[in-house]
Write an enzyme that holds these catalytic residues in place. Structure first.
Site, PDB file in Angstrom:
ATOM      1  N   SER A   1       0.823  -1.220   0.000  1.00  0.00           N
ATOM      2  CA  SER A   1       0.000   0.000   0.000  1.00  0.00           C
ATOM      3  C   SER A   1       0.852   1.264   0.000  1.00  0.00           C
ATOM      4  O   SER A   1       0.329   2.376  -0.027  1.00  0.00           O
ATOM      5  CB  SER A   1      -0.921   0.012   1.231  1.00  0.00           C
ATOM      6  OG  SER A   1      -0.155  -0.066   2.425  1.00  0.00           O
TER       7      SER A   1
ATOM      8  N   GLU B   1     -18.915  22.031 -16.120  1.00  0.00           N
ATOM      9  CA  GLU B   1     -19.306  20.648 -16.428  1.00  0.00           C
ATOM     10  C   GLU B   1     -18.505  19.652 -15.593  1.00  0.00           C
ATOM     11  O   GLU B   1     -19.033  18.635 -15.138  1.00  0.00           O
ATOM     12  CB  GLU B   1     -19.125  20.379 -17.916  1.00  0.00           C
ATOM     13  CG  GLU B   1     -20.113  21.169 -18.765  1.00  0.00           C
ATOM     14  CD  GLU B   1     -19.766  21.128 -20.245  1.00  0.00           C
ATOM     15  OE1 GLU B   1     -19.366  20.066 -20.744  1.00  0.00           O
ATOM     16  OE2 GLU B   1     -19.883  22.171 -20.903  1.00  0.00           O
TER      17      GLU B   1
ATOM     18  N   LYS C   1     -16.070  27.680 -30.810  1.00  0.00           N
ATOM     19  CA  LYS C   1     -16.615  27.240 -29.528  1.00  0.00           C
ATOM     20  C   LYS C   1     -15.866  27.746 -28.309  1.00  0.00           C
ATOM     21  O   LYS C   1     -14.641  27.830 -28.301  1.00  0.00           O
ATOM     22  CB  LYS C   1     -16.618  25.707 -29.474  1.00  0.00           C
ATOM     23  CG  LYS C   1     -17.663  25.102 -30.367  1.00  0.00           C
ATOM     24  CD  LYS C   1     -19.036  25.115 -29.744  1.00  0.00           C
ATOM     25  CE  LYS C   1     -19.212  23.870 -28.919  1.00  0.00           C
ATOM     26  NZ  LYS C   1     -20.514  23.725 -28.349  1.00  0.00           N
TER      27      LYS C   1
ATOM     28  N   ASN D   1     -16.429  26.695 -24.383  1.00  0.00           N
ATOM     29  CA  ASN D   1     -17.273  25.784 -23.594  1.00  0.00           C
ATOM     30  C   ASN D   1     -17.080  25.970 -22.086  1.00  0.00           C
ATOM     31  O   ASN D   1     -15.983  26.283 -21.634  1.00  0.00           O
ATOM     32  CB  ASN D   1     -16.952  24.340 -23.974  1.00  0.00           C
ATOM     33  CG  ASN D   1     -17.325  24.021 -25.406  1.00  0.00           C
ATOM     34  OD1 ASN D   1     -18.308  24.558 -25.919  1.00  0.00           O
ATOM     35  ND2 ASN D   1     -16.541  23.180 -26.057  1.00  0.00           N
TER      36      ASN D   1
ATOM     37  N   LYS E   1      -8.321   3.866   2.220  1.00  0.00           N
ATOM     38  CA  LYS E   1      -7.541   5.090   1.989  1.00  0.00           C
ATOM     39  C   LYS E   1      -7.679   5.717   0.609  1.00  0.00           C
ATOM     40  O   LYS E   1      -7.842   6.929   0.491  1.00  0.00           O
ATOM     41  CB  LYS E   1      -6.065   4.813   2.279  1.00  0.00           C
ATOM     42  CG  LYS E   1      -5.804   4.753   3.752  1.00  0.00           C
ATOM     43  CD  LYS E   1      -4.423   4.213   4.052  1.00  0.00           C
ATOM     44  CE  LYS E   1      -4.456   3.399   5.305  1.00  0.00           C
ATOM     45  NZ  LYS E   1      -5.297   2.163   5.192  1.00  0.00           N
TER      46      LYS E   1
ATOM     47  N   SER F   1     -12.938  23.967 -28.532  1.00  0.00           N
ATOM     48  CA  SER F   1     -13.225  22.694 -29.188  1.00  0.00           C
ATOM     49  C   SER F   1     -12.112  22.405 -30.184  1.00  0.00           C
ATOM     50  O   SER F   1     -11.574  23.329 -30.796  1.00  0.00           O
ATOM     51  CB  SER F   1     -14.565  22.798 -29.905  1.00  0.00           C
ATOM     52  OG  SER F   1     -14.615  21.885 -30.988  1.00  0.00           O
TER      53      SER F   1
ATOM     54  N   HIS G   1     -39.236  23.925 -10.997  1.00  0.00           N
ATOM     55  CA  HIS G   1     -39.396  23.010 -12.146  1.00  0.00           C
ATOM     56  C   HIS G   1     -38.753  23.594 -13.410  1.00  0.00           C
ATOM     57  O   HIS G   1     -39.190  23.300 -14.519  1.00  0.00           O
ATOM     58  CB  HIS G   1     -40.873  22.724 -12.442  1.00  0.00           C
ATOM     59  CG  HIS G   1     -41.656  22.279 -11.246  1.00  0.00           C
ATOM     60  ND1 HIS G   1     -41.836  20.957 -10.910  1.00  0.00           N
ATOM     61  CD2 HIS G   1     -42.287  22.998 -10.276  1.00  0.00           C
ATOM     62  CE1 HIS G   1     -42.563  20.878  -9.798  1.00  0.00           C
ATOM     63  NE2 HIS G   1     -42.830  22.110  -9.385  1.00  0.00           N
TER      64      HIS G   1
HETATM   65  N1  ARG Z   1      -1.361  -0.929   5.458  1.00  0.00           N
HETATM   66  C1  ARG Z   1      -2.279  -1.388   6.427  1.00  0.00           C
HETATM   67  C2  ARG Z   1      -3.597  -0.623   6.321  1.00  0.00           C
HETATM   68  O1  ARG Z   1      -3.599   0.401   5.776  1.00  0.00           O
HETATM   69  C3  ARG Z   1      -1.737  -1.187   7.802  1.00  0.00           C
HETATM   70  C4  ARG Z   1      -2.295  -2.087   8.814  1.00  0.00           C
HETATM   71  C5  ARG Z   1      -1.815  -3.476   8.623  1.00  0.00           C
HETATM   72  N2  ARG Z   1      -2.204  -4.284   9.724  1.00  0.00           N
HETATM   73  C6  ARG Z   1      -2.129  -5.609   9.676  1.00  0.00           C
HETATM   74  N3  ARG Z   1      -2.530  -6.242  10.752  1.00  0.00           N
HETATM   75  N4  ARG Z   1      -1.718  -6.231   8.641  1.00  0.00           N
HETATM   76  O2  ARG Z   1      -4.623  -1.080   6.764  1.00  0.00           O
END
Ligand code: ARG
Length: 475
Positions: free
Chosen positions: A22, A289, A282, A284, A324, A276, A155
């Site tokens: 992550s 939007e 154009k 826009n 996240k 455009s 409306h």
């Molecule tokens: N990268 C993990 C998260 O965002 C951190 C927590 C990981 N915890 C675990 N017990 N593996 O959730």
């Protein structure tokens, strides 16, 4: 670097490492992770798990690492699983074995919640500032347009005349509610999860209240299992962000319509319009939007998180790592969108003649006829019928209801005396609605300055929260 491995005969398969990694997105949590780690080292020092001199060394190294992260000198690498492991790798590189000592008594489960809360506090306050600036811009436009009359719609049909400033300022009111939502969010989510460890608390962390206060949290959780499972604060934040997005989408829709050749109410500045690739003529309203379009992803992000949470067992499950990206996306997209919408409104030219052109077309003074009768003792249901008959008579003659003469009106009903004519102008209709919520010049002027004052109050609040927060940052 992985934070586990003792019981494993091999490292994770490449596909697993790729799946569970992550750090590419949670690196955004790095400054908050440093801060939380410092508070945790202080806790370990208090409970004598770390000696004073070791704690001092670790805090010093964490601060150094924080500065290197800030300058870009330290960054995650291919072997890091997440932000927490990357930071520990950095510490071990400078402190050796001691670099691995500071995570006693805490788990990534309580750590990641603390980091994420601090990230959200920081960014929601920033969004408050941006929303506040947008409200000020809209109020500014409302103030310069005071006195311009416009047809009010329900409306998307002409309904009753209003002040154009009243129309503009309605957006300020909805956005001000979003700021209040952020205030409420902070009020009830300022709770520290630290000390919860993996799920059961830790014998090594004896006074989580002190850690909470050190980080700026108002209180500490009273249930460690809930604390590591709770993502209500994320869902609420995503709802607030989606609500801001929905409000911006309604502004976007309105400006798109006002900018059509048919309406011609607003001319957008060249810097806030796009062209455009095929039609050279154009210009826009793409910002409007995009404001309308992006609401979809904000709502999608909220839906994604709630779906992840639904039916999830308590304490930590890896599903929670999915919390996240929706937040980072909503926060970053909103922070891109808000200044563009603000610029579009700040530079827009409102075309008074076009706005006023149809202020009383579509028989939009028919309610005045009914209200006049009510003020003269006629029950509203009857008054409504009589006014409707006046509209029908006017239609037959190819006129608007306010164009009927005194004679024509009294022929429809004798209670429609000459006095009604005084009510049959846009100005009279607007000025008669002079209560605190109305559309009269006096009402709208007061509403806008009241809101300006409210925004000043919000910005003082944001500054004091930011100060408290940045004070903690430099700890
Ligand atoms: N990268 C993990 C998260 O965002 C951190 C927590 C990981 N915890 C675990 N017990 N593996 O959730």
């Amino acid at each position: 670097m992985a934070l586990w491995g003792g019981r494993f005969s091999s490292g994770p398969d490449l596909s697993v490492a790729k799946l569970s990694r992550s750090v590419d997105f949670d690196w955004r949590l790095a400054p908050y992770d440093i801060r939380v780690n410092i508070a945790h080292v202080n806790a370990l020092q208090r409970s004598k798990v770390l000696s004073d001199s070791d704690a001092k060394k670790i805090v010093f190294a964490l601060k150094e690492l924080g500065a290197q992260i800030h300058s870009g000198a330290f960054i995650y690498n291919d072997s890091d699983e997440d932000v927490h492991s990357a930071i520990e790798r950095g510490l071990v590189a400078t402190l050796g074995e001691l670099g691995g000592a500071f995570r006693a008594g805490r788990s990534r489960n309580d750590l990641v919640v603390a980091d994420f809360k601090l990230y959200l506090i920081d960014h929601l306050l920033h969004i408050c500032e941006e929303v506040g600036a947008l409200v000020e811009t809209i109020n500014g436009a409302a103030r310069t347009q005071l006195g311009v009359m416009a047809p009010g719609f329900t409306h998307l049909q002409h309904a009753q005349p209003i002040l154009f400033s009243h129309e503009l300022a309605k957006h300020s009111h909805s956005l001000a509610r979003d700021i209040e939502r952020i205030q409420g969010w902070l009020r009830h989510n300022s709770i520290s999860p630290l000390g919860s460890g993996a799920l059961a608390g830790s014998p090594l962390v004896t006074s989580p209240e002190i850690t909470a206060a050190e980080l700026g949290f108002q209180s500490v959780t009273r249930n460690s299992i809930d604390a590591v499972s709770d993502r209500d604060f994320v869902a609420e934040a995503l709802f607030i962000l989606a609500m801001v997005g929905v409000h911006l989408s309604r502004i976007g829709e309105e400006f798109t319509i006002w900018n059509t050749q048919e309406f011609g109410w607003v001319t957008l500045d060249d810097a806030f319009s796009t062209g455009s690739s095929i039609m050279p003529q154009k210009k826009n309203p793409d910002i409007a939007e995009l404001a309308r379009g992006k609401a979809g992803r904000f709502i999608g992000n909220l839906t994604a998180l709630l779906t992840t949470l639904k039916g999830l067992p308590f304490a930590y499950n890896r599903d929670l790592q999915e919390d996240k990206e929706p937040v980072f996306d909503s926060v970053e997209q909103l922070l891109t969108l808000l200044p563009a919408v603000r610029g579009m409104i700040a530079t827009a030219k409102f075309n008074k003649e076009k706005i006023q052109e149809h202020v009383i077309s579509g028989h939009s003074l028919a309610t005045e006829v009914a209200d006049f009768l009510v003020q003269n003792g006629v029950a509203f249901a009857n008054a409504h019928e009589i006014s409707g008959a006046a509209v029908a008579a006017a239609e037959k003659l190819g006129l608007q209801v306010h164009e009927l003469s005194a004679e024509q009106l009294s022929q429809i009903d004798k209670r429609l005396t000459k006095g009604v004519l005084d009510h049959l102008s846009a100005k009279a209709a607007i000025e008669s609605r002079n209560s605190i919520l109305g559309t009269s010049l006096k009402s709208v002027t007061a509403q806008v300055s009241q809101l300006d004052e409210k925004i000043r109050g919000f910005s003082t609040w944001v500054q004091s929260e930011q100060k408290r927060f940045s004070g903690m940052m430099s700890a």
